[in-house]
Design a protein around this motif. Structure first.
Motif, PDB file in Angstrom:
ATOM      1  N   LYS A 177     -16.214 -45.361 -11.931  1.00 39.38           N
ATOM      2  CA  LYS A 177     -16.183 -44.601 -13.178  1.00 39.38           C
ATOM      3  C   LYS A 177     -16.928 -43.275 -13.042  1.00 39.38           C
ATOM      4  O   LYS A 177     -17.937 -43.190 -12.339  1.00 39.38           O
ATOM      5  N   ARG A 178     -16.398 -42.255 -13.684  1.00 43.39           N
ATOM      6  CA  ARG A 178     -17.083 -40.974 -13.801  1.00 43.39           C
ATOM      7  C   ARG A 178     -17.229 -40.656 -15.280  1.00 43.39           C
ATOM      8  O   ARG A 178     -16.310 -40.932 -16.057  1.00 43.39           O
ATOM      9  N   VAL A 179     -18.352 -40.093 -15.641  1.00 38.88           N
ATOM     10  CA  VAL A 179     -18.598 -39.731 -17.035  1.00 38.88           C
ATOM     11  C   VAL A 179     -18.825 -38.223 -17.116  1.00 38.88           C
ATOM     12  O   VAL A 179     -19.653 -37.674 -16.390  1.00 38.88           O
ATOM     13  N   THR A 180     -18.038 -37.553 -17.951  1.00 45.03           N
ATOM     14  CA  THR A 180     -18.208 -36.114 -18.151  1.00 45.03           C
ATOM     15  C   THR A 180     -18.340 -35.867 -19.660  1.00 45.03           C
ATOM     16  O   THR A 180     -18.399 -36.807 -20.457  1.00 45.03           O
ATOM     17  N   ASN A 181     -18.395 -34.618 -20.032  1.00 41.27           N
ATOM     18  CA  ASN A 181     -18.502 -34.288 -21.460  1.00 41.27           C
ATOM     19  C   ASN A 181     -17.307 -33.464 -21.917  1.00 41.27           C
ATOM     20  O   ASN A 181     -17.446 -32.496 -22.649  1.00 41.27           O
ATOM     21  N   GLY A 186     -19.701 -38.308 -23.118  1.00 44.85           N
ATOM     22  CA  GLY A 186     -19.317 -39.623 -22.612  1.00 44.85           C
ATOM     23  C   GLY A 186     -17.827 -39.815 -22.433  1.00 44.85           C
ATOM     24  O   GLY A 186     -17.288 -40.881 -22.724  1.00 44.85           O
ATOM     25  N   GLU A 188     -14.980 -40.768 -20.243  1.00 44.56           N
ATOM     26  CA  GLU A 188     -14.970 -41.596 -19.036  1.00 44.56           C
ATOM     27  C   GLU A 188     -13.591 -41.649 -18.385  1.00 44.56           C
ATOM     28  O   GLU A 188     -12.571 -41.653 -19.077  1.00 44.56           O
TER      29      GLU A 188
END
Lengths: 245, 245
Positions: A177-181, A186, A188
């Motif tokens: 998983k990668r989390v960005t904005n 959040g 994902e």
């Protein structure tokens, strides 16, 4: 369980402001390339995995497809799709567990920027293969592995060449998983390598027809100089595979 | 004209010190994966494009291949290949203009980290296709597009996350020469996208069999902790394609 941020109000409100939400396919810069890969859909039975607001299904109906079915995890999206395409069938399902019935038969399975919400696509690709007629195609787009790989995505100024930007690739081998904005805190998605996408498809029995790495065109940059970095790393990966006849 | 740095004394002296020059295939970390893609070569007629010092041809002879032919632009390399593999045929040629004879027929065409020295591979891929028997395979490795893309290659410390390294991808769409300082000043190669490699192969008539993005294994990192960044971006691209039977 696949990621479903589209039913989160803060995200969906922002998502609705995007050109692709306002204008549909014409607001999605990668659409012309994807449309070329889709080709002629006249009389085709079509399944759209992650159909969103139903823009592609609407287009396919106009192009003379025989039937369109859309599947999505988001009630927000399905509500709009049903209103937009009364001729279509729209079902709520999580693509991670979505199962076709034995008599489902499609000429084209399509998916636009949806599969990177799934932790694993092996099972789904097997379902797609089973549901396609011989000679049928699976055409999809995802966020490109170069785009999804960074632990912390986002352009940097190059510390060694201060007038240039760099895209900070790392953790490429770490498929997780990668989390960005993006649009909201959040956001994902799952990073997968190019090798995994292709190996999964080939192992299911598919034949590779085309692979495209979408970047904005020179012409787009000429009109929007601020977008020039969008030629510096691929944003979308577009793949077309065929079930051998 | 393809790049021939292997006949430059300063480079070749350094190249000779590498593990892959000293130990041959066993000194090349990507060899086990490439060997799996090559498969059984017993009784095969083999052509090696950019054969270097002849390590692969030597291996193929030991494995019972019917014939081995190597082609390289470097006299330094050919001299060593001829000494190493007296059973082989070794010709000097620039792969950019290299042409097969009408009656040349191969079961396997192989190439290890050579094709990124060519400004364009379209013509060569057509030659390879013509020279393979139906069912024959073309198996090759190149530097990975993520590795070749940067204007200024080399790890950076992430300005936003100082304990992490990043690989500075940019200019991905710019398929042209790159100059680095690997082993010597002015080491040159050509960047090509993943799309271009695959489109060139598919357009020539090939069917994709396998695509691998080589990175060091977890096991290698456990033994050599300094190499952990080699799991952060792919170094080699390995491709196997088949001429349909």
């Amino acid at each position: 369980m696949s990621i479903n941020i589209y039913d989160r109000d803060d995200f969906f409100e922002e998502y609705n402001k995007l050109e692709r939400s306002q204008k549909g396919l014409d607001g999605a810069l990668e659409w012309p390339l994807l449309r070329d890969m889709v080709g002629d859909v006249k009389d085709a039975r079509i399944l759209d995995l992650g159909c969103g607001m139903g823009w592609f299904c609407e287009w396919a109906v106009k192009e003379g497809s025989k039937s369109v079915r859309g599947v999505d995890i988001s009630n927000n999206m399905l509500e709009r799709a049903r209103a937009r395409v009364p001729q279509g069938t729209f079902d709520r399902a999580d693509l991670e567990t979505f199962t076709l019935k034995d008599d489902d038969q499609y000429d084209l399975v399509y998916s636009s920027v949806a599969l990177h919400y799934l932790p694993d696509i092996t099972r789904l690709v097997g379902q797609v293969y089973a549901g396609l007629v011989p000679g049928g195609r699976f055409v999809f787009s995802v966020e490109h592995p170069v785009f999804t790989s960074p632990r912390h995505a986002g352009w940097r100024w190059d510390p060694d060449h201060p007038s240039e930007k760099i895209w900070p690739v790392n953790a490429y081998s770490d498929e997780s998983k990668r989390v960005t904005n993006w649009l909201a805190e959040g956001f994902e998605k799952y990073h997968r390598t190019m090798e995994t996408y292709l190996t999964t498809l080939l192992s299911a029995g598919f034949r590779l027809v085309a692979l495209k790495e979408w970047m904005v065109t020179e012409e787009t940059v000429a009109l929007n100089p601020g977008w020039r970095y969008e030629r510096d790393r691929p944003l979308f990966l577009l793949i077309s595979v065929e079930k051998p006849a």
